[in-house]
Design an enzyme around this catalytic site. Structure first.
Site, mmCIF file in Angstrom:
data_model
loop_
_atom_site.group_PDB
_atom_site.id
_atom_site.type_symbol
_atom_site.label_atom_id
_atom_site.label_comp_id
_atom_site.label_asym_id
_atom_site.label_seq_id
_atom_site.Cartn_x
_atom_site.Cartn_y
_atom_site.Cartn_z
ATOM 1 N N SER A 46 0.833 -1.199 0.000
ATOM 2 C CA SER A 46 0.000 0.000 0.000
ATOM 3 C C SER A 46 0.874 1.258 0.000
ATOM 4 O O SER A 46 1.672 1.446 -0.909
ATOM 5 C CB SER A 46 -0.959 -0.037 1.193
ATOM 6 O OG SER A 46 -1.933 0.980 1.085
ATOM 7 N N ASP A 75 -8.591 -3.108 -6.888
ATOM 8 C CA ASP A 75 -8.006 -2.902 -5.567
ATOM 9 C C ASP A 75 -9.048 -2.314 -4.613
ATOM 10 O O ASP A 75 -9.645 -1.268 -4.875
ATOM 11 C CB ASP A 75 -6.818 -1.950 -5.693
ATOM 12 C CG ASP A 75 -6.094 -1.722 -4.382
ATOM 13 O OD1 ASP A 75 -6.630 -0.952 -3.565
ATOM 14 O OD2 ASP A 75 -5.027 -2.313 -4.181
ATOM 15 N N HIS A 103 -6.464 -6.022 -1.323
ATOM 16 C CA HIS A 103 -5.480 -4.955 -1.126
ATOM 17 C C HIS A 103 -4.392 -5.505 -0.208
ATOM 18 O O HIS A 103 -4.665 -5.858 0.936
ATOM 19 C CB HIS A 103 -6.146 -3.728 -0.503
ATOM 20 C CG HIS A 103 -5.228 -2.559 -0.342
ATOM 21 N ND1 HIS A 103 -4.740 -1.848 -1.417
ATOM 22 C CD2 HIS A 103 -4.706 -1.964 0.763
ATOM 23 C CE1 HIS A 103 -3.970 -0.861 -0.979
ATOM 24 N NE2 HIS A 103 -3.917 -0.911 0.342
#
Length: 402
Positions: free
Chosen positions: A174, A270, A337
């Site tokens: 991330s 995502d 994610h």
């Protein structure tokens, strides 16, 4: 707002769920006390920190540096909300952190990197390690020093043996995945000339698109992050010399200029991007997208059509990088994610696959130059290997990815 105690409890709960079904490895925290004198500190002024599990056997001179994710803070209010959590203070980081997935020390869970030096760098600056503002407001006492934190941690790891590295990977999930892209070449420059150095970004390829209301929400958000943290001078000059600095926070404007081999793992749907870029709360005041964002199975046909359009924009931003034989990518069509620190999506019999390869196998083969890997999945819901995320509507993590 989630206070520090509840935040720590949530993080511990997720950590335990990550390692469920595997043999737990807990790694002690190390504080970079030497960084304080250099101004390399977290938002609250505490020293940076990391967790390091030493390499062994053939991996003693190999290093995998995993940068933690956790969103960003784009104004004083959001930074203050992070200041007393692990994302703004090393005082709030867990002393013993569970390592799993790409950080596991077991060959059956992490076949290519299990015996490397595996380091998880705590994320406590809110700028993907790009900020550097000398002045500290005497009222808020916020420190914007992410770039200094990055360098201080790397200098300590070099002194602890990374200066002798034969193999090295800068990776992250991330906001940490964005870090690995933005700092990729500067990381390689710190390592010995003969070392094999590559970078890996998991769920860090954030794209510059308008939200469902037609507003450039994520672009404005990143503009605020870059301005607040004084990030411009620490973004790749090859980008900032031709574009506004905030646009250089988007990988699509940076990655084609990264000289070090780079591997991208991302879901084309995502979940963080769908929730925060495509359909942020500000663009959905009546909560029409709420159930869809929590569980893709609850999306209407119209919402799925819009998400398919987002996938096409994502692939366009990826393809705009142009061809590169050294670049690798694993783009699946899951609603997910961060897929590398969780054992079930990193390397397990039922893990997500493309071309019959798990993420772990694809990345390992690419790093060791056994096989190139550049695969893009078919559109949702064709991929039956996905582990699609389902979110709890009662858990609010205010832009935190764990």
């Amino acid at each position: 707002m989630v206070n520090g105690t509840v935040q720590q409890w949530l993080y511990s709960l997720v950590t335990f769920s990550i390692i469920f079904g595997t043999e737990a490895l807990f790694v002690n925290i190390t504080y970079v006390l030497s960084g304080v004198a250099k101004g390399a500190v977290c938002l609250d002024g505490s020293p940076p920190a990391y967790h390091h599990d030493k390499g062994f056997g053939t991996g003693v001179n190999s290093w995998l540096i995993q940068m933690e994710g956790g969103g960003w803070c784009n104004n004083v209010t959001t930074c203050l909300s992070r200041k007393n959590t692990r994302l703004g203070s090393s005082k709030q980081m867990v002393e013993n952190l569970a390592f799993s997935g790409i950080l596991s020390n077991k060959p059956q869970f992490n076949p290519d990197f299990y015996n490397w030096n595996r380091v998880k760098v705590g994320y406590c600056d809110g700028s993907s390690f790009t900020g550097d503002v000398q002045e500290v407001n005497p009222i808020t006492k916020l420190h914007f020093r992410g770039a200094r934190v990055f360098l201080a941690v790397m200098e300590e790891l070099l002194a602890k043996g990374m200066k002798n590295a034969e193999n090295a990977i800068l990776s992250g999930c991330s906001a940490g995945g964005l870090t690995s892209i933005l700092h990729c070449d500067s990381f390689k420059a710190l390592l010995p000339m003969g070392a094999k150095v590559k970078c890996f970004s998991d769920a860090g390829y954030f794209i510059d698109v308008k939200d469902i209301s037609g507003a450039p929400h994520i672009e404005e958000y990143f503009r605020d992050v870059v301005s607040l943290h004084g990030s411009a001078k620490n973004l790749p000059p090859v980008c900032t010399s031709r574009l506004k600095p905030d646009l250089c926070f988007f990988p699509q404007n940076v990655a084609q200029h990264v000289r070090t081999p780079l591997f991208l793992v991302n879901a084309a749907y995502d979940s963080w991007q769908i929730k925060n870029i495509l359909a942020p709360d500000v663009a959905d005041p009546y909560g029409v997208w709420l159930n869809c964002k929590l569980d893709i199975l609850k999306c209407s046909s119209r919402q799925l059509q819009i998400m398919h359009g987002y996938r096409l924009l994502f692939l366009r931003a990826l393809n705009a990088l142009g061809p590169s034989s050294s670049r690798g990518y694993f783009i699946n069509s899951c609603y997910a994610h961060c897929q590398t620190e969780v054992q079930e999506t990193w390397y397990r019999a039922d893990s997500p696959k493309l071309a019959n390869k798990t993420i772990a196998k694809a990345l390992g083969d690419w790093f060791y130059d056994k096989n190139p890997f550049q695969k893009i999945d078919c559109p949702y819901p064709c991929d039956k290997t996905c582990h699609n995320r389902v979110f709890d509507p009662n858990v609010h993590t205010f832009n935190i990815d764990i």
